[in-house]
Design a protein around this motif. Structure first.
Motif, PDB file in Angstrom:
ATOM      1  N   ARG A  61       0.496 -16.277   3.090  1.00  8.53           N
ATOM      2  CA  ARG A  61       0.586 -14.825   3.141  1.00  8.53           C
ATOM      3  C   ARG A  61       1.886 -14.354   2.511  1.00  8.53           C
ATOM      4  O   ARG A  61       2.755 -15.162   2.181  1.00  8.53           O
ATOM      5  CB  ARG A  61       0.437 -14.312   4.565  1.00  8.53           C
ATOM      6  CG  ARG A  61       1.396 -14.910   5.578  1.00  8.53           C
ATOM      7  CD  ARG A  61       0.963 -14.561   7.000  1.00  8.53           C
ATOM      8  NE  ARG A  61       1.845 -15.136   7.981  1.00  8.53           N
ATOM      9  CZ  ARG A  61       2.606 -14.428   8.810  1.00  8.53           C
ATOM     10  NH1 ARG A  61       2.573 -13.111   8.775  1.00  8.53           N
ATOM     11  NH2 ARG A  61       3.379 -15.021   9.683  1.00  8.53           N
ATOM     12  N   GLN A  62       2.010 -13.065   2.359  1.00  8.31           N
ATOM     13  CA  GLN A  62       3.173 -12.455   1.725  1.00  8.31           C
ATOM     14  C   GLN A  62       4.320 -12.298   2.723  1.00  8.31           C
ATOM     15  O   GLN A  62       4.105 -12.177   3.932  1.00  8.31           O
ATOM     16  CB  GLN A  62       2.801 -11.067   1.179  1.00  8.31           C
ATOM     17  CG  GLN A  62       1.709 -11.085   0.131  1.00  8.31           C
ATOM     18  CD  GLN A  62       2.144 -11.799  -1.132  1.00  8.31           C
ATOM     19  OE1 GLN A  62       3.273 -11.641  -1.586  1.00  8.31           O
ATOM     20  NE2 GLN A  62       1.250 -12.586  -1.703  1.00  8.31           N
ATOM     21  N   GLU A 105       6.048  -9.748   3.150  1.00  6.56           N
ATOM     22  CA  GLU A 105       5.933  -8.419   3.767  1.00  6.56           C
ATOM     23  C   GLU A 105       5.163  -8.442   5.082  1.00  6.56           C
ATOM     24  O   GLU A 105       5.288  -7.538   5.899  1.00  6.56           O
ATOM     25  CB  GLU A 105       5.256  -7.434   2.803  1.00  6.56           C
ATOM     26  CG  GLU A 105       6.082  -7.115   1.578  1.00  6.56           C
ATOM     27  CD  GLU A 105       6.028  -8.199   0.489  1.00  6.56           C
ATOM     28  OE1 GLU A 105       5.095  -9.040   0.491  1.00  6.56           O
ATOM     29  OE2 GLU A 105       6.938  -8.212  -0.350  1.00  6.56           O
ATOM     30  N   SER A 106       4.362  -9.477   5.305  1.00  7.64           N
ATOM     31  CA  SER A 106       3.573  -9.553   6.531  1.00  7.64           C
ATOM     32  C   SER A 106       4.374 -10.081   7.723  1.00  7.64           C
ATOM     33  O   SER A 106       3.890 -10.058   8.851  1.00  7.64           O
ATOM     34  CB  SER A 106       2.343 -10.447   6.307  1.00  7.64           C
ATOM     35  OG  SER A 106       2.738 -11.794   6.123  1.00  7.64           O
TER      36      SER A 106
END
Length: 127
Positions: free
Chosen positions: A69-70, A72-73
């Motif tokens: 995942r990124q 930002e998550s």
């Protein structure tokens, strides 16, 4: 404003160019420190931003029980830890004589603060 923007772009490009050859070591160090505090690891790569430009970009993927995942998550506290291990890894690779840490435990719960304190202690012992 324009000079500030140019400085930001060139300083980022220069930083990426300098760390490119050390990226595997930086990633290994960061993952070692992350494993002491959180339940995720990361995968980093520096590549051209697009096929039509020579501009470099740092790509970071978080790997945990949720898959890839990124950044930002991540929660606020997880981002704080990620920034901290980034600073520690860069400090280690560049053999910096000092590392100033300010407000390193913002957004962290008590258990995580203890883990971060242990991680910083371990880092100091390796210097």
């Amino acid at each position: 404003k324009m000079l500030s923007d140019l400085y930001t772009v060139f300083s980022k490009e220069l930083l990426l160019l300098v760390i490119q050859s050390n990226l595997p070591k930086i990633q290994d160090l960061m993952n070692a420190y992350l494993s002491q505090t959180v339940d995720y690891q990361l995968n980093m790569d520096i590549d051209k931003k697009s096929a039509t430009t020579d501009t470099l970009e740092l790509f970071v993927k978080i790997i945990d029980q949720h898959g890839d995942r990124q950044v930002e998550s991540l929660s606020g506290g997880q981002k704080v830890i990620l920034k901290l291990v980034w600073m520690i890894a860069i400090s280690f690779v560049t053999n910096a004589p000092m590392l100033f840490l300010d407000e390193t435990i913002n957004n962290l719960d008590g258990d995580t603060v203890a883990k971060v304190a242990d991680m910083i202690t371990n880092f100091i012992k390796t210097k």
